[in-house]
Write an enzyme that holds these catalytic residues in place. Structure first.
Site, PDB file in Angstrom:
ATOM      1  N   ASN A  14       0.837  -1.223  -0.039  1.00 39.12           N
ATOM      2  CA  ASN A  14       0.110  -0.064  -0.205  1.00 39.12           C
ATOM      3  C   ASN A  14       0.919   1.275  -0.033  1.00 39.12           C
ATOM      4  O   ASN A  14       1.365   1.597   1.093  1.00 39.12           O
ATOM      5  CB  ASN A  14      -0.803  -0.104   1.180  1.00 39.12           C
ATOM      6  CG  ASN A  14      -1.626   1.212   1.363  1.00 39.12           C
ATOM      7  OD1 ASN A  14      -1.688   2.198   0.364  1.00 39.12           O
ATOM      8  ND2 ASN A  14      -2.480   1.373   2.564  1.00 39.12           N
ATOM      9  N   HIS A  96      -9.811   1.024   4.764  1.00 34.42           N
ATOM     10  CA  HIS A  96      -8.542   1.291   5.516  1.00 34.42           C
ATOM     11  C   HIS A  96      -8.689   2.207   6.756  1.00 34.42           C
ATOM     12  O   HIS A  96      -9.725   3.136   6.483  1.00 34.42           O
ATOM     13  CB  HIS A  96      -7.466   1.814   4.535  1.00 34.42           C
ATOM     14  CG  HIS A  96      -6.023   1.997   5.131  1.00 34.42           C
ATOM     15  ND1 HIS A  96      -5.664   2.777   6.307  1.00 34.42           N
ATOM     16  CD2 HIS A  96      -5.065   1.006   4.946  1.00 34.42           C
ATOM     17  CE1 HIS A  96      -4.461   2.333   6.530  1.00 34.42           C
ATOM     18  NE2 HIS A  96      -4.162   1.463   5.869  1.00 34.42           N
ATOM     19  N   GLU A 166      -5.881  -5.235  10.624  1.00 30.77           N
ATOM     20  CA  GLU A 166      -4.884  -4.275  10.636  1.00 30.77           C
ATOM     21  C   GLU A 166      -5.025  -3.419  11.776  1.00 30.77           C
ATOM     22  O   GLU A 166      -5.907  -2.619  11.885  1.00 30.77           O
ATOM     23  CB  GLU A 166      -4.917  -3.254   9.357  1.00 30.77           C
ATOM     24  CG  GLU A 166      -4.220  -3.780   8.028  1.00 30.77           C
ATOM     25  CD  GLU A 166      -3.714  -2.883   7.441  1.00 30.77           C
ATOM     26  OE1 GLU A 166      -2.542  -2.981   6.693  1.00 30.77           O
ATOM     27  OE2 GLU A 166      -4.543  -1.665   6.875  1.00 30.77           O
TER      28      GLU A 166
HETATM   29  P1  PGA Z   1       2.420   0.182   7.779  1.00 30.10           P
HETATM   30  O1  PGA Z   1       1.103   0.256   7.268  1.00 30.10           O
HETATM   31  O2  PGA Z   1       3.216  -0.984   7.135  1.00 30.10           O
HETATM   32  O3  PGA Z   1       3.357   1.363   7.406  1.00 30.10           O
HETATM   33  O4  PGA Z   1       2.311  -0.026   9.299  1.00 30.10           O
HETATM   34  C1  PGA Z   1       0.223  -0.658   6.696  1.00 30.10           C
HETATM   35  C2  PGA Z   1      -1.012  -0.181   6.310  1.00 30.10           C
HETATM   36  O5  PGA Z   1      -1.642   0.976   6.512  1.00 30.10           O
HETATM   37  O6  PGA Z   1      -1.813  -0.881   5.467  1.00 30.10           O
END
Ligand code: PGA
Length: 265
Positions: A14, A96, A166
């Site tokens: 992402n 998200h 997440e």
């Molecule tokens: P990060 O973000 O790997 O920088 O923690 C993950 C995401 O927001 O999908």
């Protein structure tokens, strides 16, 4: 309840609101690693970078980071899932936490967007996750069960969606849950999916982990029971960090296939 469902590993990058076309140069090594290891790898650049990314490496799978819940209409500033599909986009991240939080996206909105993305022929990557306060209050499982029930279109088939767990507090923070905590949440999501979609579809739907995945922890995270893939933010921005994550996922995938075993769900 054990089935022989095989869930191939997948790694998704992402790129969030990265700000320059120069980023596209990272795709050469990323695409080469995906090809070498025959691993599903998806890169989700900001919308304006998608054409350049697909021109640079036509074989890469590209995802959007949002889409509208209608295929077309008078929605200034919004992006049609049909247009994304027409551009060659195969996946789209929805729900998200950065959008749930900053833009007040609700489960119902995310569900409608996911249905539209699927209608347009894309795979919906539906994100769920608890805040630090919700975890501290012992509400993680309830929050995520509500998000799963509210955000997944009832008619969605396993091959049309990916679920990404997440934890909000893990995103961009360098902190992650313990592997046991991740296994617990993934187990609970799997149970909810079995109950809401039926056992076969609930078993076949892939569950990803995301939040501070990096080259050092990727192998352990993707080797955790119930984790079928990784959604990576910061560490997907450079091939230097992302290629080792692809390698870790590929090795874990091969090991799982070798022993013919399904990760404990
Ligand atoms: P990060 O973000 O790997 O920088 O923690 C993950 C995401 O927001 O999908």
């Amino acid at each position: 309840m054990n089935t022989k469902t095989t869930r191939p590993k997948i790694v998704i990058g992402n790129w969030k609101m990265c700000r320059s076309h120069e980023r596209v140069g990272e795709l050469d090594a990323i695409a080469a690693a995906a090809r070498n290891y025959r691993l599903e790898v998806v890169i989700c650049p900001p919308f304006p970078l998608i054409p350049a990314a697909l021109r640079h490496v036509p074989a890469i799978m590209a995802g959007g980071q949002d889409c509208h819940h209608e295929l077309e209409g008078p929605y200034t500033g919004s992006t049609s899932p049909a247009l994304l599909r027409e551009m060659g986009v195969t996946h789209v991240i929805l729900g998200h936490s950065e959008r749930r939080t900053a833009l007040a996206e609700t489960n119902a909105m995310i569900c409608a967007k996911a249905a539209a993305a699927i209608r347009a022929g894309m795979i919906a990557i539906i994100c769920v996750g608890e805040s630090a306060a919700e975890r501290a209050a012992g509400a993680t499982e309830d929050v995520i069960t509500d998000q799963i029930k509210g955000s997944i279109p009832a008619s969605a088939r396993p091959e049309e969606m990916l679920i990404a767990y997440e934890p909000i507090w893990a995103i961009g923070s360098g902190a992650t849950p313990t592997l046991a905590e991740i296994a617990d949440v993934h187990g609970s999501i799997r149970d909810t999916l079995r109950r809401t979609l039926g056992v076969a579809s609930g078993e076949a739907t892939r569950l990803l982990y995301g939040g501070s995945v990096n080259p050092e922890n990727a192998g352990r995270l993707i080797g955790t029971p119930g984790v079928d893939g990784l959604l990576v933010g910061t560490s997907s921005l450079s091939a230097r960090d992302f290629v080792p994550i692809i390698e870790a996922a590929a090795h874990t995938g091969q090991a799982a296939k070798g022993i013919g075993a399904e990760a404990a769900a």
